[in-house]
Structures are given as structure tokens and as C-alpha cells.
Design an enzyme around this catalytic site. Sequence first.
Site: not given
Length: 252
Positions: A161-163
Amino acid sequence: MQSVLSKFLRFAPNYTNRLVHTGSAAMSAKVAVVLSGCGVYDGSEVHEASACLVHLSRAGADVTMFAPDIDQMHTIDHTKGEEMKPNRNVLCESARIARGNITALSQLKSSDFDAVVFPGGFGAAKNLSNWAAENVNCTVNADVEKVIKSFHTESKPIGLTCIAPVLVAKCLPGVEVTVGHAAEEGGKWPYAGTAGAIEQCGAKHVPKEVTEVHVDLKSKVVTTPAYMCNAELHEVFDGIGKFITAVLKMAK
């Protein structure tokens, strides 16, 4: 007489870190969750990690948590966004999220699990790799790289998820991922430049909304933007719900 707190601390290490909902039919899925500290600016994004754990629990997954036993890149005072001393250990900080039961990442064996999940937060770019400092020229932590490549070799799903998708972008050439959009759009996507950097690494970026996921069926990699977007918490939570569903669908 022992205080309630002292009694709790005495027995806390015996609590299990396997989050199992015994009433679920999906109980057989064994999932490793890799944390990178505790706190968005220097570790795992707590809401993302918690959302992953909630959705895994609801689905009946058998969860074990891991983190590298290394020093953080630095420690941030989250009230000021400034570096503070002393520095902290990634495994010890991750244990805050894991409620005390967590294992060094060096002990993770892909053969013991059906899938692996990496929640986001700057810890992925600072502790699981040095992306925050080196960007496309970064190196990935040796244990992290080993985990990603071993799950990939065994054709088991990898969720990020995300970065955190930058980790697979560096480890798996040609992989398809999403970190949201490639343009800031008035501040909605403050880290939009990451999309282009991922392409420079030889991976393919696929634009998605915060409540969407991208599934690379060939590589068995699942990604969702989460807090790469300046979004409401419930939107991040819902996106991660779809993300976990996709990971478990590909798991054994």
C-alpha cells in the site's frame, strides 16, 4: 502487591500475534505482514497497518507480523515533523503495532505463508529501502528483497500500500503497480512524482483512485494508493479492504 500494569507487562509477551477469526471460512490463509516502524513519517503508517490487520482478521486470515531488526533511518517528532534523538529500532517500534509479538524479518520464510503484505508509510522508503534519500537509485533492504523475490518465485501474492510499491518496482522488473495519480491535481496527490519515478525503475504505473486497487495477475502483485492521496480515513480504509480481498483471492 503487583499493580495491574505490572501484571499486564508480565504476561503481554505471551499474547499471540496471529489474528484469527475462528468463524471464517477463509481461515486457512496464512499471511505475513511486514512493518517498518510506527508512525507515518519514520515507520509504518498506523492507520494503513491497522486497516490491513482489521480486514485480514475479518476475512479469517492467520496473520504473523515481521519487521527488520535494524535502526531507523531517523526518528521524527510527529508533532513538529522534525528529527529527534535518540534514534529507534525498527523491530522495537513495529512491536507497538503488533502488540508486542513480532519476529525479525530475517526469520520470515515464504514457504510458511500464502501471501505477504507491506503497509505503507515513510518507513517503507526510509527503513525497508533508502528510496527517500536516493529515489530511483535506491537499494532495498536485503531481507526485504529476499522476501519479495522468494514470494514471487513461489508465485504467491505480494500486497503493498501507499509508497511501499516502490519496493517491488526495484525488485521485480516490469511489475505493474499503482501509487495513485501522476499529477498532483491541486494537492490531492501530493506525492504524484512517485509514479514517474516508478516508471524510471522499469516498472509500469497504472493510475487508480484511493478506493481502487491494481492487480498484476502475472506477477501476483496487488497495490492500492492509500495515503498517497490526500483522502479521508474511511476512503483509505475502504480501498485497503478491496486490496486485502484481492490479496486473499490469489492466496492458497
